[in-house]
Design a protein around this motif. Structure first.
Motif, PDB file in Angstrom:
ATOM      1  N   ASP A  24       7.564  -2.222   1.782  1.00  0.00           N
ATOM      2  CA  ASP A  24       6.161  -2.047   1.399  1.00  0.00           C
ATOM      3  C   ASP A  24       5.990  -2.117  -0.111  1.00  0.00           C
ATOM      4  OD1 ASP A  24       5.402  -1.774   4.031  1.00  0.00           O
ATOM      5  OD2 ASP A  24       5.596   0.409   4.030  1.00  0.00           O
ATOM      6  N   ALA A  34       6.358   4.664  -1.466  1.00  0.00           N
ATOM      7  CA  ALA A  34       7.070   3.758  -0.557  1.00  0.00           C
ATOM      8  C   ALA A  34       8.559   3.705  -0.867  1.00  0.00           C
ATOM      9  CB  ALA A  34       6.466   2.361  -0.642  1.00  0.00           C
ATOM     10  N   HIS A  47      10.106   2.301   4.216  1.00  0.00           N
ATOM     11  CA  HIS A  47       8.968   1.681   3.533  1.00  0.00           C
ATOM     12  C   HIS A  47       9.405   0.896   2.303  1.00  0.00           C
ATOM     13  CE1 HIS A  47       5.946   3.610   6.032  1.00  0.00           C
ATOM     14  NE2 HIS A  47       6.550   4.768   5.858  1.00  0.00           N
TER      15      HIS A  47
END
Length: 714
Positions: free
Chosen positions: A314, A305, A311
């Motif tokens: 995340d 991530a 990301h």
């Protein structure tokens, strides 16, 4: 003879009938497109929203592609490969109609007698109706027992397709035998992944329990180290996900797969860049199945991530799941996987510009025990190039923000943490912290930081401080009255840079001597400057004149005005004000000198208005300001006291000495037109090679100088 012939005919007829029954017994499969109105409407709707797919294209889709396509079309993405494929085929109107397999009706004795129409002869069918099924089943078991998984798989497929019925299904033992043959030798190098996946799905659809060890072995061994977790282009993530879906849908699916199996799948997804899928499986492990995955699983997902800007957030989810699983962030830095997880958090924090989070994670790493001889935060920051870069940027931005908010304590603390964490502060970071300390008049702290900087520079871990940094610290020590520190910093500059400094360094030294009123020492400094090839500027001469003002030495102030003019350095209003202040000693001689200085100032101011100002007003302008006019009035009061004391005739004083002082006090910034013709604009050439660093230091010194009596404006 007839009897033999009749028997032969009957035998021939019976054989033909038997062949005829056998020819009609196999499963009849008929394929046709669904042509109902509802299917046509669905297909038409689909063509408007998504490109149509053929039957072969649907069958070629892997498990994740099937799930993705179902989600895109608004269909359920749960279930086995066959279930997902069936939904897509139905959606596109490609579902094949498969007639149910029916048993061929067994011929009765009456039917045979009727067909044969032979009197006196009776037929009896003693054959086993399950003969073909049992024979093929035996072959399946035999091939499986010797490890011929390919042959066993083909025969099992034939057995299920041609001979299996609802009343006579393929037994569980046959599936297990073939599955064990496929699972041998790590799924035969993952080549048996697809057959194993199909067997697991068939067992799930048939309602058979799947052995735990066998299920976990198949899923784990289908994952390799190649692209998409394949092994020589066999197996991979799609096969493993399909197996997991099949096992979970079996009767004992909730307790079949272990946390190690799920963890291996999560790591494979993360390595393949499928961050969202990996987080979903990880969440299922922690929240739904109440597993406690090893830290390495969390670290793998966080690494994947953190590599992408999309990301970065995340990573925070992964950290949250790690805490939910029972891990404490203050302790996990003791192991490598925990440090990798924290490092990914630092990288994500930098990408999100979340400075507080990045510093919090490094602080948590520093609290971990068992990292000796190093500290946990240093190990986290140096775990990778990306982590080191992110940690450096986080500290730099945090220090800049602290300096912007004038928080010198926080800035110093963060700067001190950087070398401990293996981070190298940039020159701009050192300067920002030093400047903040100097603005707050923290001379001792500024000196300590400068010494640390020099130490790192001597070790080759930082660039040497430039001269202007030493000047800033020296000036701060001067403002704070730290004479010993001033000398120490100057000595450090000589040792570090092998130089006596630049013009600002000499000006700071001049300011110290000017405060003490040591005119002769100031003269020695200017001579040293000239010997070093450094030309004194207006600040230098103004500071020397400030020493004259400190001792009320008006004659020397006038001499220094002439000297600076001889070096083509024009006095500014600070210089004139300082010289005028030196004349406020009550003596008539000083009043005469002040009158002369006032005459020169008015001439320079008039020329400036006529010809224009060249340079910065604060350093170049000679226009009288409010303090100049205050000094002029004080000097006229002094002149009044001089004629009251009989030192000069009042009328003479008013017509000669007081005139320039009055002009200076009443100076108007508008010049009469008739006076412009008599003014020559031959301005002396000033040195304009002042660098941006010198301008910065001049402004800093002016800000730090608080003895604002207009006697030594630096």
């Amino acid at each position: 003879m007839r009897l033999v012939t009749a028997c032969m005919l009957i035998s021939s007829t019976t054989s033909l009938l038997a062949n005829g029954f056998q020819a009609s017994s196999p499963l009849s499969v008929r394929t046709s497109r669904v042509s109902t109105s509802s299917k046509s409407v669905a297909a038409a709707t689909m063509s408007a929203t998504s490109s149509s797919m053929s039957y072969d294209e649907v069958n070629k889709l892997a498990f994740r592609a099937l799930q993705s396509q179902c989600k895109e079309l608004g269909l359920s993405a749960a279930g086995t490969t066959a279930a997902l494929r069936g939904r897509l085929l139905e959606h596109f109107g490609l579902l094949k109609e498969v007639s149910l397999q029916k048993e061929a009706p067994a011929a009765t004795v009456a039917e045979i007698e009727e067909l044969c129409a032979t009197d006196g002869i009776t037929f009896c069918d003693e054959s086993d109706p399950d003969f073909d099924f049992k024979t093929l089943l035996g072959e399946v078991m035999q091939k499986s027992s010797v490890g011929h998984w390919k042959s066993a798989t083909r025969k099992l497929k034939k057995l299920k397709k041609q001979y299996s019925t609802s009343d006579r299904p393929v037994p569980r033992e046959a599936y297990l035998a073939v599955l064990e043959a496929c699972a041998a030798n790590r799924l035969n190098g993952a080549r048996a992944s697809e057959p194993a996946r199909k067997i697991l799905e068939d067992m799930s659809e048939s309602g058979y329990d799947i052995p735990i060890d066998l299920a976990n072995s198949c899923v784990v061994n289908s994952l390799g180290e190649g692209p998409s977790a394949t092994h020589d282009d066999c197996g991979g993530i799609d096969a493993a996900l399909a197996m997991v879906a099949a096992v979970e849908s079996s009767p004992n699916g909730n307790a079949s797969l272990t946390d190690a199996t799920y963890g291996r799948l999560v790591s494979a997804l993360a390595l393949d860049g499928a961050v969202e899928e990996a987080i979903l499986v990880l969440r299922s492990m922690v929240v739904e199945k109440l597993f406690t995955p090893p830290l390495s699983i969390f670290a793998d997902v966080a690494k994947a991530a953190a590599k992408s800007d999309d990301h970065a957030e995340d990573v925070l989810q992964v950290l949250t799941y790690a805490k939910a699983a029972g891990y404490e962030l203050d302790n996990i830095a003791a192991v490598e996987a925990g440090r990798d997880l924290l490092a990914s958090g630092v990288i994500a924090a930098e990408k999100m510009d979340n400075l507080a989070l990045g510093l919090r994670l490094l602080t948590a790493a520093a609290k971990a025990e068992g990292c000796a001889p190093d500290n946990g935060d240093a190990l986290v920051a140096s775990s990778s190039g990306a982590a080191q870069r992110a940690a450096t940027l986080i500290h730099k931005r945090a220090i800049q923000q602290a300096c912007k908010d004038n928080g010198w304590k926080l800035a110093v603390k963060l700067l001190e943490l950087m070398p401990r964490r293996g981070l190298t502060p940039a020159t701009s970071v050192w300067r920002s912290v030093l400047s903040t300390c100097c603005k707050n008049e923290k001379s001792r702290k500024a000196t300590a930081i400068l010494i640390d900087w020099i130490t790192l520079a001597n070790e080759g871990k930082a660039d040497k401080p430039p001269v202007n940094v030493f000047n800033t610290v020296v000036n701060t020590c001067e403002v704070c009255g730290e004479e010993d520190l001033t000398v120490k910093v100057l000595d450090l500059m000589r040792e570090t840079l092998e130089t006596e400094g630049n013009i600002i360094t000499f000006n700071i030294a001049l300011k110290r001597l000017a405060k003490a009123g040591n005119v002769l020492a100031c003269e020695g400094i200017l001579i040293a400057m000239l010997n070093e090839g450094i030309e004194p500027n207006v600040v230098s001469y103004t500071t020397v004149i400030g020493a004259c003002a400190k001792t009320k030495n008006a004659p020397m102030a006038s001499v220094w005005l002439q000297r600076m003019r001889s070096r083509n350095v024009s006095p500014n209003y600070h210089t004139y004000n300082t010289a005028l202040a030196a004349c406020l000693d009550g003596k008539l001689e000083s009043t005469f000198i002040a009158s002369k200085i006032a005459t020169e100032m008015v001439e320079d101011a008039t020329r400036e208005l006529a010809c224009g100002l060249k340079g910065i007003a604060n350093y170049k302008s000679a226009l009288p300001d409010t303090y100049t006019k205050f000094l002029g009035r004080e000097l006229m009061k002094q002149l009044r006291e001089n004629w009251r004391n009989g030192d000069i005739d009042m009328a003479l004083a008013k017509t000669t000495t007081r005139v320039p002082l009055l002009k200076m006090v009443d100076f108007d910034k508008e010049i009469p037109p008739e006076a412009l013709n008599s003014i020559q604009c031959d301005l002396p050439e000033d040195d304009e090679n002042e660098s941006s660093d010198q301008d910065y230091e001049f402004s800093l010194l002016a800000e730090l100088h608080k003895d604002d009596h207009r006697t030594a404006m630096v």
